[in-house]
Design a protein around this motif. Structure first.
Motif, mmCIF file in Angstrom:
data_model
loop_
_atom_site.group_PDB
_atom_site.id
_atom_site.type_symbol
_atom_site.label_atom_id
_atom_site.label_comp_id
_atom_site.label_asym_id
_atom_site.label_seq_id
_atom_site.Cartn_x
_atom_site.Cartn_y
_atom_site.Cartn_z
ATOM 1 N N ASP A 35 50.052 -64.639 -105.314
ATOM 2 C CA ASP A 35 50.148 -66.042 -106.648
ATOM 3 C C ASP A 35 48.639 -64.897 -106.885
ATOM 4 O O ASP A 35 49.057 -65.107 -108.785
ATOM 5 N N ALA A 36 48.356 -64.298 -106.196
ATOM 6 C CA ALA A 36 47.006 -63.563 -107.164
ATOM 7 C C ALA A 36 47.847 -62.648 -107.895
ATOM 8 O O ALA A 36 46.948 -62.452 -109.370
ATOM 9 N N LEU A 37 48.655 -61.841 -107.824
ATOM 10 C CA LEU A 37 49.204 -60.732 -108.818
ATOM 11 C C LEU A 37 50.038 -61.635 -109.244
ATOM 12 O O LEU A 37 49.945 -60.885 -110.752
ATOM 13 N N ARG A 38 50.621 -62.260 -109.520
ATOM 14 C CA ARG A 38 51.309 -62.996 -110.643
ATOM 15 C C ARG A 38 50.868 -63.267 -111.771
ATOM 16 O O ARG A 38 50.561 -63.376 -112.690
ATOM 17 N N ARG A 39 49.257 -63.314 -111.472
ATOM 18 C CA ARG A 39 48.241 -64.727 -111.783
ATOM 19 C C ARG A 39 47.744 -63.192 -112.624
ATOM 20 O O ARG A 39 47.211 -63.449 -114.026
ATOM 21 N N ASN A 40 47.418 -61.680 -112.176
ATOM 22 C CA ASN A 40 46.721 -61.654 -113.036
ATOM 23 C C ASN A 40 47.899 -60.554 -114.076
ATOM 24 O O ASN A 40 47.671 -60.292 -114.938
ATOM 25 N N VAL A 41 49.052 -60.064 -113.821
ATOM 26 C CA VAL A 41 49.549 -60.169 -114.622
ATOM 27 C C VAL A 41 50.384 -61.431 -115.660
ATOM 28 O O VAL A 41 51.248 -60.349 -116.871
ATOM 29 N N ALA A 42 50.126 -62.299 -115.523
ATOM 30 C CA ALA A 42 50.487 -63.369 -116.539
ATOM 31 C C ALA A 42 49.570 -63.138 -117.513
ATOM 32 O O ALA A 42 49.371 -63.551 -118.593
ATOM 33 N N ARG A 43 48.285 -62.601 -117.058
ATOM 34 C CA ARG A 43 47.086 -62.834 -117.646
ATOM 35 C C ARG A 43 46.627 -61.558 -118.591
ATOM 36 O O ARG A 43 45.967 -60.590 -119.613
ATOM 37 N N GLY A 44 48.361 -60.741 -118.809
ATOM 38 C CA GLY A 44 47.898 -59.538 -119.529
ATOM 39 C C GLY A 44 47.591 -58.285 -118.505
ATOM 40 O O GLY A 44 47.989 -56.768 -119.136
ATOM 41 N N VAL A 45 47.089 -57.558 -117.427
ATOM 42 C CA VAL A 45 47.174 -56.853 -116.640
ATOM 43 C C VAL A 45 48.793 -56.587 -115.782
ATOM 44 O O VAL A 45 49.038 -56.909 -114.825
ATOM 45 N N ARG A 46 48.638 -54.977 -116.537
ATOM 46 C CA ARG A 46 50.431 -55.187 -116.609
ATOM 47 C C ARG A 46 49.947 -53.972 -114.772
ATOM 48 O O ARG A 46 51.124 -53.729 -114.372
ATOM 49 N N ASP A 47 49.280 -52.954 -114.482
ATOM 50 C CA ASP A 47 48.865 -51.911 -113.492
ATOM 51 C C ASP A 47 47.772 -52.830 -112.475
ATOM 52 O O ASP A 47 46.770 -52.427 -113.364
ATOM 53 N N VAL A 48 48.368 -53.166 -111.732
ATOM 54 C CA VAL A 48 47.911 -54.099 -110.839
ATOM 55 C C VAL A 48 48.074 -53.482 -108.677
ATOM 56 O O VAL A 48 48.918 -52.516 -108.452
ATOM 57 N N GLY A 49 46.478 -53.629 -108.233
ATOM 58 C CA GLY A 49 46.483 -53.296 -107.309
ATOM 59 C C GLY A 49 45.596 -53.910 -106.536
ATOM 60 O O GLY A 49 44.391 -54.170 -106.235
ATOM 61 N N LEU A 50 46.012 -54.707 -105.033
ATOM 62 C CA LEU A 50 44.724 -55.836 -104.704
ATOM 63 C C LEU A 50 45.354 -55.530 -103.637
ATOM 64 O O LEU A 50 46.070 -55.129 -102.611
ATOM 65 N N PHE A 51 44.414 -56.299 -102.861
ATOM 66 C CA PHE A 51 44.145 -56.278 -101.384
ATOM 67 C C PHE A 51 43.431 -57.261 -100.984
ATOM 68 O O PHE A 51 42.762 -58.420 -101.634
ATOM 69 N N GLU A 52 43.814 -57.790 -99.180
ATOM 70 C CA GLU A 52 42.944 -59.497 -98.817
ATOM 71 C C GLU A 52 43.316 -58.619 -97.531
ATOM 72 O O GLU A 52 43.733 -58.504 -97.021
ATOM 73 N N LEU A 53 41.847 -59.451 -96.593
ATOM 74 C CA LEU A 53 41.739 -59.533 -95.392
ATOM 75 C C LEU A 53 41.099 -60.928 -95.421
ATOM 76 O O LEU A 53 40.557 -61.551 -95.825
ATOM 77 N N GLY A 54 42.352 -61.642 -94.282
ATOM 78 C CA GLY A 54 41.973 -62.943 -93.956
ATOM 79 C C GLY A 54 43.209 -63.222 -92.577
ATOM 80 O O GLY A 54 43.783 -62.775 -92.659
ATOM 81 N N LEU A 55 42.734 -64.683 -92.586
ATOM 82 C CA LEU A 55 43.847 -65.552 -91.391
ATOM 83 C C LEU A 55 44.926 -65.913 -91.641
ATOM 84 O O LEU A 55 44.873 -66.120 -92.619
ATOM 85 N N VAL A 56 45.785 -65.694 -90.865
ATOM 86 C CA VAL A 56 46.784 -66.792 -90.541
ATOM 87 C C VAL A 56 47.254 -67.039 -89.827
ATOM 88 O O VAL A 56 46.127 -66.889 -88.283
ATOM 89 N N VAL A 57 47.736 -68.251 -89.366
ATOM 90 C CA VAL A 57 47.850 -69.409 -88.668
ATOM 91 C C VAL A 57 49.777 -69.356 -88.521
ATOM 92 O O VAL A 57 50.746 -69.314 -88.726
ATOM 93 N N ALA A 58 49.614 -69.047 -86.870
ATOM 94 C CA ALA A 58 50.840 -68.550 -86.847
ATOM 95 C C ALA A 58 51.381 -69.564 -85.160
ATOM 96 O O ALA A 58 50.489 -69.288 -83.874
ATOM 97 N N LEU A 59 52.094 -70.532 -85.070
ATOM 98 C CA LEU A 59 52.429 -71.252 -83.675
ATOM 99 C C LEU A 59 52.867 -70.537 -82.712
ATOM 100 O O LEU A 59 53.428 -69.759 -83.072
ATOM 101 N N ASP A 60 52.305 -70.402 -81.462
ATOM 102 C CA ASP A 60 53.302 -69.834 -80.372
ATOM 103 C C ASP A 60 54.086 -71.045 -79.775
ATOM 104 O O ASP A 60 54.279 -71.259 -78.594
ATOM 105 N N GLY A 61 54.202 -72.010 -79.948
ATOM 106 C CA GLY A 61 54.936 -73.191 -79.532
ATOM 107 C C GLY A 61 54.177 -74.655 -80.377
ATOM 108 O O GLY A 61 54.665 -74.691 -81.918
ATOM 109 N N PRO A 62 55.501 -76.049 -79.769
ATOM 110 C CA PRO A 62 55.529 -77.112 -80.370
ATOM 111 C C PRO A 62 53.283 -76.882 -81.026
ATOM 112 O O PRO A 62 52.679 -76.722 -80.273
ATOM 113 N N GLN A 63 53.367 -77.440 -82.233
ATOM 114 C CA GLN A 63 51.836 -78.513 -82.588
ATOM 115 C C GLN A 63 51.700 -78.951 -81.740
ATOM 116 O O GLN A 63 51.739 -80.325 -81.689
ATOM 117 N N ARG A 64 50.372 -78.425 -81.590
ATOM 118 C CA ARG A 64 49.678 -79.286 -80.485
ATOM 119 C C ARG A 64 47.905 -80.489 -80.905
ATOM 120 O O ARG A 64 48.052 -79.511 -81.783
#
Length: 850
Positions: free
Chosen positions: A587-616
């Motif tokens: 989404d960040a890449l698409r937003r930058n391109v939509a605003r006219g930035v043609r050459d883009v390099g992005l990175f993000e350090l963040g958490l993801v959430v992944a269940l290892d079984g049913p949601q408790r």
């Protein structure tokens, strides 16, 4: 909370020369944040005028305008009548009107409007004859404000209406309103009464509590009042949803009677729109005292009122004409012995019992409701109201009878009704719990030496009852301060009332510590390395919808099985927590391109959430109750894994074109190199091998692993179908790595390395291998065979053609050797090179090219 200054003066002795700025500054001194100062918004010459002549003129467009001459005295500097074009027709020659002359400014929704003399409809109109709406003192914009009618019952004011008189003070447009931001723990300040009390604390001005006289005038409860029963089968923390309910009846009310002008003006200044007498009176009392009220049409009520929790399946159409499904946690006002809901307590009344044009008798409700119950109902139904905003912060339970008395008195005075002598007052609110505190506690916490007398006097000034036993104080908070429950709360009051400005500013001495954790150092190194490679770090909200998994070409069912669903999402379109960073980084890449930035390099350090079984589901506890160890363990057990990932995306040119060359688009080699660079910075050797996983192109995807085979992540070119589905630039490349895996393997300690001064020795070698053999495997085998004196290994050429045969490729490497203690001879370099070639032959079947 908007507080008209004139209204404030009724409750506290504000100096006559004190301005809104002075009042706001005093309130800021005791912790109330200033939001703004408001006046009528009209500036410049606004004067009384008398219409001398009025000539209707029909225009070509069918509209009829009035060409008027108006006497404005000497306000125009000449004393001559003012010529004005007006489109309204509700006034006549001889009427007194309000005229704004050229140079005056009127408030509009689009900003200030400066009035000027201009030619219109064949005349030069030198000003405007104003309506209530144009002046901002009412909603009527259909006709001109005629002062003869407005002040028809005020002979003294009529006598002062001379052409040329300044109309700004006449209409109250010079009245000031102070707006303050009320913090959640200071609910009593959602009233003029509360703000007046705080002004008294700040300045020492004498405060007169209006509730005392009203409570003294209120009649005692009788046995014949309208029957009310309090039933709560599900109290919160042992506190009933309603612990006091006062009901008063006014009969024979003229609901069509106009709201007094002074009351309507105060409501408008406080930010509320006058509606009708009954509604305006309840709002006026609420703003003045802080006690929300509700008016029922008595004729629509049957049998006793019962305050109870909602039952499953019950529904209620509220005053906004929305039918609402009620929740068992909602507190209701019901009639017919508890069978029919007529209001969501403390939030909004029901449409069936609304006061309307045919109402003659009204029942006034003044009750005290439990804050948490009201807050939850208001949020559950997305129905914030002025009443709920006050109840959820805590309303003074001792205020109900006084507020009902004021409402009844105003309705009787201005609506012609008769107060029923029977009064209902049921329920007994619990007294505030006393707080025990050492008299020196405020000095120890704040760092300012308060004398014992200062502490006791300050607490008594805010309404507390203080008893002393040696150095131990027993403090009973006032009924309007439910937030005072601990010694720390009392300390804050002592510091606040004594003056924050007396607290010295002392720079703390930082304690010695271990500095950044290993994981923090890893994240900083990664961010610095990628920023140094020209990428920009971004943050993306971690919420997605199931359609994002489909757009990324993933197995939707498999992803949903490991996805956490939010119970109360910010958006119905994004009810899920992301399982991978790329799902939101795009989404960040698409937003930058939509605003006219043609050459883009992005990175993000963040958490993801992944269940290892049913949601408790996790157990919950009420606010203010510390969970048990068993509950805490169950909560922790219900929390799904939340690994930290690194994601990056490149689009457009990696090397931009210019006079120096043609440039180069970002490709898979760039993201592979970025992954390697991150590994090198962390001291983690990474191995790369071909793979085929979504959302990458199957022929342009690489798996990144540790030396022991542990998968770190994948990099590659996004699949063309993914690019089309997400609207991303063609040939976009990216990747996602598990930063937790890298953190465990990383060694970010800085170690000095000796710089050797002996000469370099280089030797080139070309190896022929099968097409499917990755270059990374060739490099590993060469490094393994070359020994410790190999300083660097560089691939500088790749050849495919007839000379190597079909299905084969030639990789040319430059090996650089350097010994730490001597200059290497030609024979030694050749021996090391041959050992490297032999190791490659054994490991992957490489053949040295002649």
């Amino acid at each position: 909370m908007r507080v008209p200054v004139d209204w404030l003066r009724e409750y506290v002795e504000v100096p006559a020369d004190a301005t809104g700025v002075d009042i706001a500054a005093s309130l800021v001194a005791v912790g109330l944040e200033e939001e703004g100062l408001h006046t009528g918004g009209v500036t410049g010459p606004l004067v009384v005028g008398r219409v001398l002549t009025l000539e209707p003129e029909k225009q070509r467009n069918g509209k009829t305008i009035s060409w008027c001459t108006v006497d404005v005295g000497d306000a125009n500097g000449t004393g001559e009548p003012q010529g004005i074009v007006c489109g309204a027709h509700n006034f006549a020659a001889g009427d007194l009107v309000v005229v704004i002359l050229p140079g005056g400014v009127l408030p509009t929704p689009h900003g200030p409007l400066t009035v000027s003399a201009r030619k219109t409809y064949g005349h030069v109109s030198a000003g405007m004859i104003c309506s209530e709406h144009e002046l901002g003192i009412g909603d009527d914009h259909t006709g001109i404000l005629v002062l003869d009618r407005r002040f028809a019952r005020d002979a003294e004011t009529l006598a002062r209406l001379v052409p040329g008189t300044d109309a700004i003070p006449l209409l109250g447009l010079d009245r000031e309103t102070v707006e303050v931001n009320v913090t959640p723990d200071r609910g009593y300040c959602f009233s003029v009464r509360g703000i007046a009390r705080e002004y008294s604390h700040a300045t020492g001005a004498r405060f007169t509590d209006p509730a005392l006289a009203l409570a003294a005038a209120a009649p005692e409860a009788t046995a014949g009042g309208f029957p009310v029963q309090l039933r709560d089968e599900a109290p919160i923390r042992g506190r009933a949803g309603c612990d006091r309910y006062v009901a008063r009846v006014v009969r024979g009310l003229d609901v069509g009677a106009p709201t007094p002008r002074w009351m309507a003006l105060r409501l408008t200044e406080a930010g509320m729109r006058p509606i009708s007498l009954a509604v305006d009176v309840t709002n006026y009392v609420m703003l003045g005292l802080g006690q929300p009220l509700h008016a029922f049409d008595l004729a629509t009520l049957q049998g006793p009122l019962v305050v109870r929790r909602a039952r499953r399946g019950e529904r209620l159409t509220t005053l906004d004409d929305v039918e609402r499904a009620l929740d068992p946690g909602d507190l209701l006002i019901t009639d017919t012995g508890g069978d029919r809901p007529v209001a969501i307590a403390g939030v909004m009344g029901g449409a069936e019992t609304e006061v309307g044009a045919g109402t003659r008798d009204v029942l006034i409700e003044a009750a005290h409701f439990e804050p948490v119950t009201i807050a939850r109902s208001a949020r559950r139904h997305k129905l914030p109201s002025e009443a709920s905003r006050r109840f959820e912060r805590g309303v003074d339970p001792a205020l109900a009878a006084a507020a009902a008395q004021l409402a009844v008195a105003l309705l009787v005075e201005h609506g012609g009704g008769v107060a029923d002598p029977e009064v209902t007052d049921v329920g007994t609110p619990a007294a505030p719990a006393p707080v025990r505190m050492h008299v020196g506690f405020p000095s120890r916490i704040v760092g300012v030496e308060y004398t014992d007398t200062e502490v006791v006097t300050t607490l008594e000034a805010i309404g507390c009852t203080v008893t002393r036993d040696g150095d131990l104080l027993t403090v009973s908070p006032p009924t309007w301060r439910p937030d005072l429950t601990t010694g720390e709360d009392l300390v804050e009051e002592v510091a606040r009332i004594h003056g924050y400005e007396h607290i010295p500013s002392v720079l703390p001495t930082p304690p010695g510590g271990a500095g950044l954790t290993h994981a923090q150092r890893v994240r900083r190194v990664v961010a610095d390395v990628l920023a140094g490679q020209g990428l920009s770090e971004v943050w993306s909200a971690p919420f997605v919808g199931a359609d994002r998994y489909a757009a990324l070409g993933l197995d939707v069912d498999a992803e949903l099985a490991r996805t956490v669903r939010l119970a109360n999402p910010l958006s119905d379109e994004h009810p899920l927590l992301r399982t991978r960073l790329l799902a939101t980084l795009v989404d960040a890449l698409r937003r930058n391109v939509a605003r006219g930035v043609r050459d883009v390099g992005l990175f993000e350090l963040g958490l993801v959430v992944a269940l290892d079984g049913p949601q408790r589901s996790a157990p919950t506890e009420d606010v203010g109750v510390h969970p048990s160890e068993v509950t805490l363990a169950a909560i922790r057990d219900a929390v799904p894994p939340q690994p930290r990932h690194l994601a990056l995306l490149l689009a457009g040119d990696r090397e931009r074109p210019g006079w120096w060359g043609e440039g180069r688009r970002a490709d898979v080699a760039d993201v592979v190199e970025l992954a390697r660079t991150v590994g090198e910075a962390l001291g983690v050797p990474l191995e790369v091998a071909a793979d085929a996983v979504a959302p990458f192109h199957p022929g342009r995807c690489a798996r990144v692993t540790l030396a022991d085979g542990t998968v770190v992540g994948h990099v590659g070119e996004l699949h063309p179908k993914v690019l089309a589905a997400l609207g991303l630039p063609e040939r976009t490349v990216g990747g996602e790595l598990d930063l937790d895996v890298l953190t465990v393997a990383a060694d970010v300690t800085v170690q000095a390395r000796t710089l050797h001064t002996f000469p370099l020795a280089q030797s080139d070698v070309a190896l022929v291998v099968d097409e499917h053999v990755p270059a990374d495997a060739v490099q590993r085998s060469l490094r393994a065979g070359a020994g410790d004196d190999l300083e660097s290994l560089t691939l500088f050429d790749v050849y495919r053609g007839d000379q190597v045969g079909e299905g084969r490729k030639s990789l040319a490497y430059r090996l650089t050797f350097r010994a730490p203690d001597r200059t290497l001879t030609t024979e030694e370099v050749s021996t090391l090179r041959d050992a490297a070639v032999e190791a490659a032959a054994i490991a992957i079947g490489a053949v040295q090219r002649a």
